[in-house]
Design a protein around this motif. Structure first.
Motif, PDB file in Angstrom:
ATOM      1  N   ARG A   2       0.831  -1.196   0.000  1.00 13.89           N
ATOM      2  CA  ARG A   2       0.000   0.000   0.000  1.00 13.89           C
ATOM      3  C   ARG A   2       0.867   1.248   0.000  1.00 13.89           C
ATOM      4  O   ARG A   2       1.966   1.253   0.525  1.00 13.89           O
ATOM      5  CB  ARG A   2      -0.879   0.007   1.254  1.00 13.89           C
ATOM      6  CG  ARG A   2      -1.780  -1.179   1.327  1.00 13.89           C
ATOM      7  CD  ARG A   2      -2.288  -1.400   2.704  1.00 13.89           C
ATOM      8  NE  ARG A   2      -3.265  -0.379   3.055  1.00 13.89           N
ATOM      9  CZ  ARG A   2      -3.904  -0.363   4.203  1.00 13.89           C
ATOM     10  NH1 ARG A   2      -3.689  -1.283   5.115  1.00 13.89           N
ATOM     11  NH2 ARG A   2      -4.773   0.574   4.470  1.00 13.89           N
ATOM     12  N   ARG A   3       0.340   2.302  -0.580  1.00 15.57           N
ATOM     13  CA  ARG A   3       1.042   3.580  -0.579  1.00 15.57           C
ATOM     14  C   ARG A   3       0.492   4.468   0.529  1.00 15.57           C
ATOM     15  O   ARG A   3      -0.694   4.454   0.813  1.00 15.57           O
ATOM     16  CB  ARG A   3       0.888   4.285  -1.930  1.00 15.57           C
ATOM     17  CG  ARG A   3       1.542   3.513  -3.055  1.00 15.57           C
ATOM     18  CD  ARG A   3       1.402   4.209  -4.391  1.00 15.57           C
ATOM     19  NE  ARG A   3       0.021   4.586  -4.643  1.00 15.57           N
ATOM     20  CZ  ARG A   3      -0.358   5.661  -5.340  1.00 15.57           C
ATOM     21  NH1 ARG A   3       0.527   6.468  -5.860  1.00 15.57           N
ATOM     22  NH2 ARG A   3      -1.633   5.933  -5.530  1.00 15.57           N
ATOM     23  N   LEU A   4       1.372   5.259   1.122  1.00 18.34           N
ATOM     24  CA  LEU A   4       0.992   6.269   2.111  1.00 18.34           C
ATOM     25  C   LEU A   4       1.032   7.607   1.390  1.00 18.34           C
ATOM     26  O   LEU A   4       2.081   8.021   0.890  1.00 18.34           O
ATOM     27  CB  LEU A   4       1.962   6.263   3.294  1.00 18.34           C
ATOM     28  CG  LEU A   4       1.701   7.304   4.383  1.00 18.34           C
ATOM     29  CD1 LEU A   4       0.359   7.054   5.060  1.00 18.34           C
ATOM     30  CD2 LEU A   4       2.819   7.285   5.403  1.00 18.34           C
ATOM     31  N   ARG A   5      -0.132   8.258   1.311  1.00 15.96           N
ATOM     32  CA  ARG A   5      -0.244   9.531   0.597  1.00 15.96           C
ATOM     33  C   ARG A   5      -0.710  10.609   1.548  1.00 15.96           C
ATOM     34  O   ARG A   5      -1.694  10.446   2.254  1.00 15.96           O
ATOM     35  CB  ARG A   5      -1.227   9.381  -0.570  1.00 15.96           C
ATOM     36  CG  ARG A   5      -0.695   8.451  -1.636  1.00 15.96           C
ATOM     37  CD  ARG A   5      -1.707   8.047  -2.674  1.00 15.96           C
ATOM     38  NE  ARG A   5      -2.572   9.112  -3.123  1.00 15.96           N
ATOM     39  CZ  ARG A   5      -3.743   8.877  -3.720  1.00 15.96           C
ATOM     40  NH1 ARG A   5      -4.172   7.644  -3.931  1.00 15.96           N
ATOM     41  NH2 ARG A   5      -4.493   9.893  -4.107  1.00 15.96           N
ATOM     42  N   TYR A   6       0.019  11.715   1.538  1.00 22.38           N
ATOM     43  CA  TYR A   6      -0.324  12.865   2.378  1.00 22.38           C
ATOM     44  C   TYR A   6      -1.290  13.752   1.614  1.00 22.38           C
ATOM     45  O   TYR A   6      -0.978  14.234   0.525  1.00 22.38           O
ATOM     46  CB  TYR A   6       0.949  13.636   2.729  1.00 22.38           C
ATOM     47  CG  TYR A   6       0.731  14.854   3.605  1.00 22.38           C
ATOM     48  CD1 TYR A   6       0.030  14.763   4.793  1.00 22.38           C
ATOM     49  CD2 TYR A   6       1.248  16.089   3.249  1.00 22.38           C
ATOM     50  CE1 TYR A   6      -0.150  15.879   5.613  1.00 22.38           C
ATOM     51  CE2 TYR A   6       1.085  17.209   4.053  1.00 22.38           C
ATOM     52  CZ  TYR A   6       0.381  17.087   5.234  1.00 22.38           C
ATOM     53  OH  TYR A   6       0.207  18.182   6.043  1.00 22.38           O
ATOM     54  N   GLY A   7      -2.477  13.979   2.159  1.00 21.39           N
ATOM     55  CA  GLY A   7      -3.463  14.845   1.542  1.00 21.39           C
ATOM     56  C   GLY A   7      -3.718  16.048   2.415  1.00 21.39           C
ATOM     57  O   GLY A   7      -4.026  15.913   3.598  1.00 21.39           O
ATOM     58  N   VAL A   8      -3.588  17.247   1.836  1.00 20.71           N
ATOM     59  CA  VAL A   8      -3.724  18.458   2.637  1.00 20.71           C
ATOM     60  C   VAL A   8      -4.101  19.636   1.755  1.00 20.71           C
ATOM     61  O   VAL A   8      -3.764  19.680   0.575  1.00 20.71           O
ATOM     62  CB  VAL A   8      -2.410  18.745   3.411  1.00 20.71           C
ATOM     63  CG1 VAL A   8      -1.288  19.142   2.477  1.00 20.71           C
ATOM     64  CG2 VAL A   8      -2.613  19.748   4.521  1.00 20.71           C
ATOM     65  N   ALA A   9      -4.821  20.586   2.349  1.00 20.42           N
ATOM     66  CA  ALA A   9      -5.087  21.867   1.701  1.00 20.42           C
ATOM     67  C   ALA A   9      -4.097  22.882   2.258  1.00 20.42           C
ATOM     68  O   ALA A   9      -3.749  22.833   3.441  1.00 20.42           O
ATOM     69  CB  ALA A   9      -6.518  22.315   1.970  1.00 20.42           C
ATOM     70  N   LEU A 152       6.019  15.667 -10.080  1.00 24.32           N
ATOM     71  CA  LEU A 152       4.640  16.023 -10.377  1.00 24.32           C
ATOM     72  C   LEU A 152       4.014  14.947 -11.252  1.00 24.32           C
ATOM     73  O   LEU A 152       4.507  14.633 -12.324  1.00 24.32           O
ATOM     74  CB  LEU A 152       4.563  17.387 -11.078  1.00 24.32           C
ATOM     75  CG  LEU A 152       3.162  17.897 -11.413  1.00 24.32           C
ATOM     76  CD1 LEU A 152       2.356  18.133 -10.134  1.00 24.32           C
ATOM     77  CD2 LEU A 152       3.241  19.168 -12.245  1.00 24.32           C
ATOM     78  N   GLU A 153       2.911  14.374 -10.775  1.00 19.70           N
ATOM     79  CA  GLU A 153       2.205  13.328 -11.508  1.00 19.70           C
ATOM     80  C   GLU A 153       0.960  13.867 -12.202  1.00 19.70           C
ATOM     81  O   GLU A 153       0.590  13.408 -13.273  1.00 19.70           O
ATOM     82  CB  GLU A 153       1.805  12.188 -10.566  1.00 19.70           C
ATOM     83  CG  GLU A 153       2.975  11.511  -9.870  1.00 19.70           C
ATOM     84  CD  GLU A 153       3.849  10.689 -10.823  1.00 19.70           C
ATOM     85  OE1 GLU A 153       3.421  10.388 -11.958  1.00 19.70           O
ATOM     86  OE2 GLU A 153       4.985  10.366 -10.423  1.00 19.70           O
ATOM     87  N   TYR A 167       1.793  14.642  -6.361  1.00 19.80           N
ATOM     88  CA  TYR A 167       3.214  14.352  -6.514  1.00 19.80           C
ATOM     89  C   TYR A 167       3.509  12.952  -6.011  1.00 19.80           C
ATOM     90  O   TYR A 167       2.902  12.491  -5.049  1.00 19.80           O
ATOM     91  CB  TYR A 167       4.056  15.312  -5.662  1.00 19.80           C
ATOM     92  CG  TYR A 167       4.041  16.742  -6.123  1.00 19.80           C
ATOM     93  CD1 TYR A 167       4.974  17.202  -7.044  1.00 19.80           C
ATOM     94  CD2 TYR A 167       3.123  17.654  -5.608  1.00 19.80           C
ATOM     95  CE1 TYR A 167       4.973  18.529  -7.455  1.00 19.80           C
ATOM     96  CE2 TYR A 167       3.117  18.977  -6.000  1.00 19.80           C
ATOM     97  CZ  TYR A 167       4.051  19.409  -6.931  1.00 19.80           C
ATOM     98  OH  TYR A 167       4.051  20.716  -7.337  1.00 19.80           O
ATOM     99  N   SER A 168       4.501  12.325  -6.612  1.00 15.84           N
ATOM    100  CA  SER A 168       5.067  11.123  -6.007  1.00 15.84           C
ATOM    101  C   SER A 168       6.377  11.532  -5.362  1.00 15.84           C
ATOM    102  O   SER A 168       7.030  12.492  -5.780  1.00 15.84           O
ATOM    103  CB  SER A 168       5.294  10.034  -7.059  1.00 15.84           C
ATOM    104  OG  SER A 168       6.165  10.476  -8.069  1.00 15.84           O
TER     105      SER A 168
END
Length: 175
Positions: A2-9, A152-153, A167-168
């Protein structure tokens, strides 16, 4: 894995919350498909302060099948029904969660937890929503730490002026 992705505004000047933790400047946009975003994840990982805000909206997310994991040295499991509390070796625990089968893990909110997991090499992606506002001061995107290159993806510009950037995290050999 699994990937850990940071999501934020974030505000245009680099803050994820105002000086008193306020987030009223994060405006909804009907062009953002929140159901599609949430469908990519089965686990939400957050720190205690983010949890304090998110739990007031948890009813809106019920039924999504997402597990909630909160990093905290002060919360107790019996105070937080349906939530896993992490208080020990966070890096080891998150690495173990990434090895489990499932969808991606959404690292949600706070910059301090993001920084520690980024520096530990556990963050795989950064999903950043840039709001067209400058706050002038507040909580920065992340505290000081080591340099990390991103790739940048995807980039999407909404009519409201909101930028959605995916982004990755670049591996050291790819720089």
């Amino acid at each position: 894995m699994r990937r850990l992705r940071y999501g934020v505004a974030m505000s245009l000047d680099g803050f994820i919350a105002g000086p008193k933790g306020e987030y009223d400047w994060i405006v909804p946009d009907p062009a953002i498909d929140f159901a599609a975003i949430h469908a990519q994840f089965d686990t939400m990982l957050m720190g205690r302060r983010t949890y304090e805000v998110a739990r007031t909206r948890r009813a809106q997310l019920e039924g999504s099948g997402q597990n909630w994991i909160v990093v905290s040295s002060t919360l107790k499991a019996d105070e937080c029904e349906g939530v896993t509390i992490l208080s020990g070796d966070i890096v080891q625990a998150v690495a173990a969660f990434k090895e489990e089968p499932g969808k991606d893990i959404w690292l949600f909110g706070g910059g301090i937890l993001f920084r520690s997991l980024l520096d530990a090499g556990l963050v795989d992606g950064v999903d950043l929503v840039v709001m067209p506002v400058m706050l002038g001061r507040g909580v920065p995107l992340l505290p000081e730490g080591r340099r990390q290159w991103l790739k940048l993806e995807k980039c999407k510009v909404l009519d409201s002026g909101i930028l959605m950037l995916n982004y990755s995290v670049a591996e050291a050999s790819a720089r």
